[in-house]
Write an enzyme that holds these catalytic residues in place. Structure first.
Site, PDB file in Angstrom:
ATOM      1  N   GLU A  48      32.347  -8.265 -22.134  1.00  0.00           N
ATOM      2  CA  GLU A  48      32.705  -7.281 -23.148  1.00  0.00           C
ATOM      3  C   GLU A  48      33.865  -7.809 -24.004  1.00  0.00           C
ATOM      4  O   GLU A  48      34.836  -8.365 -23.485  1.00  0.00           O
ATOM      5  CB  GLU A  48      33.111  -5.986 -22.449  1.00  0.00           C
ATOM      6  CG  GLU A  48      33.520  -4.851 -23.352  1.00  0.00           C
ATOM      7  CD  GLU A  48      33.892  -3.599 -22.571  1.00  0.00           C
ATOM      8  OE1 GLU A  48      34.007  -2.531 -23.202  1.00  0.00           O
ATOM      9  OE2 GLU A  48      34.080  -3.684 -21.321  1.00  0.00           O
ATOM     10  N   LYS A 117      28.492   0.308 -27.579  1.00  0.00           N
ATOM     11  CA  LYS A 117      28.787   0.972 -26.312  1.00  0.00           C
ATOM     12  C   LYS A 117      28.593   2.477 -26.459  1.00  0.00           C
ATOM     13  O   LYS A 117      28.976   3.069 -27.464  1.00  0.00           O
ATOM     14  CB  LYS A 117      30.211   0.649 -25.888  1.00  0.00           C
ATOM     15  CG  LYS A 117      30.591   1.062 -24.472  1.00  0.00           C
ATOM     16  CD  LYS A 117      31.958   0.489 -24.117  1.00  0.00           C
ATOM     17  CE  LYS A 117      32.363   0.768 -22.688  1.00  0.00           C
ATOM     18  NZ  LYS A 117      33.643   0.104 -22.349  1.00  0.00           N
ATOM     19  N   CYS A 173      29.794  -2.174 -19.923  1.00  0.00           N
ATOM     20  CA  CYS A 173      30.771  -1.742 -18.932  1.00  0.00           C
ATOM     21  C   CYS A 173      30.593  -0.298 -18.467  1.00  0.00           C
ATOM     22  O   CYS A 173      29.745   0.002 -17.650  1.00  0.00           O
ATOM     23  CB  CYS A 173      32.185  -1.974 -19.460  1.00  0.00           C
ATOM     24  SG  CYS A 173      33.430  -2.026 -18.126  1.00  0.00           S
ATOM     25  N   ARG A 340       1.035   9.399  19.418  1.00  0.00           N
ATOM     26  CA  ARG A 340      -0.389   9.538  19.644  1.00  0.00           C
ATOM     27  C   ARG A 340      -0.673   9.826  21.134  1.00  0.00           C
ATOM     28  O   ARG A 340      -1.491  10.676  21.460  1.00  0.00           O
ATOM     29  CB  ARG A 340      -1.119   8.267  19.183  1.00  0.00           C
ATOM     30  CG  ARG A 340      -2.635   8.276  19.358  1.00  0.00           C
ATOM     31  CD  ARG A 340      -3.307   9.431  18.616  1.00  0.00           C
ATOM     32  NE  ARG A 340      -3.015   9.472  17.206  1.00  0.00           N
ATOM     33  CZ  ARG A 340      -3.733   8.873  16.259  1.00  0.00           C
ATOM     34  NH1 ARG A 340      -4.806   8.188  16.588  1.00  0.00           N
ATOM     35  NH2 ARG A 340      -3.381   8.985  14.990  1.00  0.00           N
ATOM     36  N   GLY A 352      -6.718  -4.785  26.379  1.00  0.00           N
ATOM     37  CA  GLY A 352      -7.223  -6.084  26.804  1.00  0.00           C
ATOM     38  C   GLY A 352      -6.161  -7.148  26.605  1.00  0.00           C
ATOM     39  O   GLY A 352      -5.567  -7.250  25.529  1.00  0.00           O
ATOM     40  N   GLY A 356      -2.799 -14.428  24.801  1.00  0.00           N
ATOM     41  CA  GLY A 356      -2.363 -14.844  23.470  1.00  0.00           C
ATOM     42  C   GLY A 356      -1.258 -13.944  22.947  1.00  0.00           C
ATOM     43  O   GLY A 356      -0.909 -12.924  23.558  1.00  0.00           O
ATOM     44  N   GLY A 457      -8.257   7.578  29.055  1.00  0.00           N
ATOM     45  CA  GLY A 457      -7.280   6.861  28.242  1.00  0.00           C
ATOM     46  C   GLY A 457      -7.807   6.532  26.864  1.00  0.00           C
ATOM     47  O   GLY A 457      -8.908   6.942  26.474  1.00  0.00           O
ATOM     48  N   THR A 462      -5.247  -4.808  19.482  1.00  0.00           N
ATOM     49  CA  THR A 462      -4.318  -5.939  19.508  1.00  0.00           C
ATOM     50  C   THR A 462      -4.370  -6.783  18.236  1.00  0.00           C
ATOM     51  O   THR A 462      -3.516  -7.634  18.022  1.00  0.00           O
ATOM     52  CB  THR A 462      -4.629  -6.851  20.715  1.00  0.00           C
ATOM     53  OG1 THR A 462      -5.965  -7.350  20.591  1.00  0.00           O
ATOM     54  CG2 THR A 462      -4.501  -6.071  22.011  1.00  0.00           C
ATOM     55  N   THR A 474     -14.316  -9.689  15.155  1.00  0.00           N
ATOM     56  CA  THR A 474     -15.726  -9.346  15.271  1.00  0.00           C
ATOM     57  C   THR A 474     -15.918  -7.878  14.934  1.00  0.00           C
ATOM     58  O   THR A 474     -15.280  -7.008  15.537  1.00  0.00           O
ATOM     59  CB  THR A 474     -16.225  -9.619  16.699  1.00  0.00           C
ATOM     60  OG1 THR A 474     -16.066 -11.011  16.984  1.00  0.00           O
ATOM     61  CG2 THR A 474     -17.687  -9.222  16.848  1.00  0.00           C
ATOM     62  N   TYR A 475     -16.781  -7.616  13.971  1.00  0.00           N
ATOM     63  CA  TYR A 475     -17.034  -6.235  13.565  1.00  0.00           C
ATOM     64  C   TYR A 475     -17.489  -5.415  14.763  1.00  0.00           C
ATOM     65  O   TYR A 475     -18.425  -5.777  15.479  1.00  0.00           O
ATOM     66  CB  TYR A 475     -18.096  -6.204  12.465  1.00  0.00           C
ATOM     67  CG  TYR A 475     -18.316  -4.842  11.864  1.00  0.00           C
ATOM     68  CD1 TYR A 475     -17.446  -4.337  10.900  1.00  0.00           C
ATOM     69  CD2 TYR A 475     -19.393  -4.057  12.259  1.00  0.00           C
ATOM     70  CE1 TYR A 475     -17.641  -3.085  10.339  1.00  0.00           C
ATOM     71  CE2 TYR A 475     -19.602  -2.805  11.714  1.00  0.00           C
ATOM     72  CZ  TYR A 475     -18.722  -2.322  10.754  1.00  0.00           C
ATOM     73  OH  TYR A 475     -18.915  -1.075  10.201  1.00  0.00           O
TER      74      TYR A 475
END
Length: 637
Positions: A48, A117, A173, A340, A352, A356, A457, A462, A474-475
């Site tokens: 400024e 300004k 400013c 949930r 499962g 991994g 259950g 995963t 896998t679908y």
């Protein structure tokens, strides 16, 4: 050219000066501008009243000083003829009989616009109303200055010709400190860059507040905020000025100078305006405001340059910089699943475990849910399901993980059931094709769901975000579950979260097991082992390095980056060859588009970060979408 990818290099300069010595100040500005041009800066601002000094006080009312300002502007205008940079200078200007505190923009031998300004401070140590009027008082939007007609307005937008997303506005400013800062309006009207010419003195604690204010304003307007404030050259009769300069983009301070220097300084940053515009398109909550206020427009040209991108990007954008956020992510996963489980009358968690990383993280979250809900660890039923490609390493790690945690352990081999299935459908088990692989994945899923029915259950998924993005599932096999706790956790983050949990463990079998799991190559283990008992299947050999695929996913979804920009960013960030990056980018394009049908029926799962691919949440996309346009772009790289 960086502008092709949406970048513009902006700068903030703090010039050393002599109060009221305009000739000296212009010479110093030109030296700074020469250096800025060498650095490839395209638009830069000074502080400024930088042409005269902010602390001239009553000299602002002196005719000789104001005449000197005009001569200094003439010299800067002449400088801009042969120098390819847009620069903004602060100076007092008398318009009619009224004095204004102004920001003057120069480019290509012209004054392209003037912003006065708006908010004139007149409290505490500030007494600007003694000299200056607010820009709100201006009635005309054009004045004649130095022999040319110039746009002037506190609602002036500066547009880069040929680059519609590069548009800047200016505030000065106090304007930023006002409840309704002018930059709010100018951002709504299209400015992606805000330059602030400031003279903010230092007080204890003021620096931190100023920094937070600028960060907040950039985040709120989803823009870039470039700030330059007067330095130590100003008078210290009653105040001290530190020469604070900052550049903020979106929600972070990208660059900041070292305050309290007697020398001039420059900072600069490559601003990604495409990213800013994408954020505004995705969250258009600024629309509809200030509809009765109309902007003024002016235009300037940006020169072609050969800048190399100096902005750096994280190779792992999903991983938070603050380690405390890792615990926050785990809490989000834990309490989402806990809600949930509680809603389902404390149903058991059936999961499962392969040995991994993905199933390990999901399992660890299940254990945390048991703790939160004060359930025994045995409420978590972990099932290992060895098949034709299961290695001893992963099977043993799965066993150690489950038994070491006191969860309920079950081992159910899928080999006999899958062989029977091959016989039922007439598939030769020696043919190691997609049928061979997917039959195993679906058998495992059937076991999990049937066992969940048996014990009352639900099946905990995963699969992670990287697999969901690439359709690497896998679908109606591992693609399906009752609740997916890793739904928005990509591969790169999965390992980081496990590392965090591992580091919190005491020395012992659990810590050792988690360490070995993290060091295990990523594989679906669906093909037979080699003679030595090692897996021959690698996920990354098929889909590419997950660190790169996660990077591409992040920038494609979060910022809407096009194919060419994805390639450019990847080449700028990784050491892979350009040929490999192109190959993996094509894989990403093909798999992301063709696998949408899996995402359109994916199970419930918690969103923990800025990206989710849930069809009920962030991503609405047809399963029939063609990728031809994107593939063409990639193949032409």
């Amino acid at each position: 050219m960086l502008k092709e990818y949406g970048y513009v290099r902006v700068g903030a300069a703090v010039n050393k000066l002599k109060i009221a010595d305009i000739h000296y100040n212009v010479d110093e500005m030109k030296k700074i501008l020469d250096k800025a041009i060498e650095q490839g800066i395209e638009i830069i601002t000074f502080p400024e009243l930088s042409l005269t000094g902010y602390t001239c006080q009553d000299l602002f009312l002196n005719d000789d000083l104001l005449q000197g300002v005009l001569l200094g502007m003439e010299e800067l205008k002449e400088y801009s003829v042969s120098h390819s940079i847009v620069f903004i200078v602060g100076a007092p200007l008398k318009i009619g009989t009224v004095l204004y505190n102004c920001a003057i923009s120069f480019s290509n031998g012209k004054i392209i616009g003037i912003t006065p300004k708006t908010f004139i401070p007149n409290y505490g140590e500030f007494y600007e109303a003694r000299y200056f009027a607010s820009g709100n008082h201006l009635k005309d939007t054009r004045i004649t200055l130095l022999g040319e007609e110039v746009m002037i307005s506190n609602r002036l937008l500066y547009h880069a010709a040929g680059y519609e997303d590069i548009c800047y506005a200016v505030e000065i400013c106090e304007d930023l400190w006002a409840a309704n800062a002018p930059s709010n309006l100018m951002s709504v009207l299209g400015a992606t860059l805000i330059f602030n010419l400031s003279s903010s003195n230092e007080l204890v604690g003021k620096c931190a507040y100023r920094r937070s204010l600028i960060r907040s304003q950039a985040a709120k307007t989803r823009g870039a905020y470039i700030y330059a404030s007067s330095g130590l050259s100003e008078s210290t009769s009653d105040l001290v000025f530190s020469g604070h300069a900052m550049i903020a983009e979106a929600n972070s301070i990208r660059k900041e100078n070292e305050r309290f220097s007697f020398e001039s300084s420059i900072i600069y940053e490559d601003i990604d305006v495409f990213r800013l515009v994408h954020d505004r398109k995705m969250r258009p909550n600024m629309e509809g405001l200030f509809t009765d206020l109309q902007p003024c427009h002016t235009y300037f040209s940006l020169q072609k340059n050969k800048n190399i991108l100096e902005k750096t990007y994280s190779r792992t954008p999903f991983i938070p910089k603050d380690k405390e956020n890792l615990e926050e992510i785990l809490k989000l996963q834990t309490f989402a699943l806990a809600k949930r489980i509680k809603h389902l009358n404390y149903s058991k968690m059936v999961i499962g475990i392969s040995g991994g990383a993905d199933s390990t993280l999901a399992f660890l979250v299940c254990l945390r849910v048991a703790e939160v809900l004060k359930l025994p660890y045995s409420h978590v039923i972990a099932i290992t399901m060895p098949g034709f490609g299961t290695s001893n390493r992963t099977l043993e790690n799965a066993k150690k993980l489950i038994e070491g945690s006191k969860a309920t352990y079950k081992e159910i081999s899928i080999k006999a059931a899958v062989l029977q299935h091959y016989q039922d459908i007439g598939h030769d088990p020696n043919v190691l094709d997609i049928t061979y692989e997917n039959s195993q994945a679906r058998e495992r899923t059937q076991i999990l769901f049937d066992y969940a029915n048996k014990v009352g259950g639900i099946v905990i998924g995963t699969g992670d975000l990287s697999e969901i993005a690439l359709g690497w599932a896998t679908y109606n096999g591992d693609h399906m579950s009752s609740y997916s706790v890793n739904a928005s956790i990509p591969k790169t983050l999965v390992t980081k979260l496990i590392e965090k949990i591992k580091d919190d463990q005491e020395e012992g079998i659990m810590k050792d097991t988690l360490t070995d799991i993290l060091n295990t190559p990523i594989s679906p283990e669906l093909l037979p082992l080699d003679a030595a008992g090692h897996t021959i299947q690698s996920s990354e050999a098929s889909v590419g390095p997950y660190i790169l695929q996660d990077f591409l996913l992040y920038h494609f979804i979060r910022y809407g980056a096009g194919v060419k920009k994805l390639y450019f960013l990847a080449c700028s960030t990784f050491d892979y060859s350009k040929e490999d990056i192109k190959k993996y980018l094509i894989i990403f394009i093909k798999r992301f588009f063709t696998q949408q049908f899996k995402r359109n029926c994916m199970p419930d799962g918690v969103k923990v970060g800025s990206i989710s691919l849930s069809p009920r949440g962030d991503l609405r996309m047809s399963s029939d979408t063609s990728y031809a346009l994107y593939l063409k772009e990639a193949e032409e790289l």
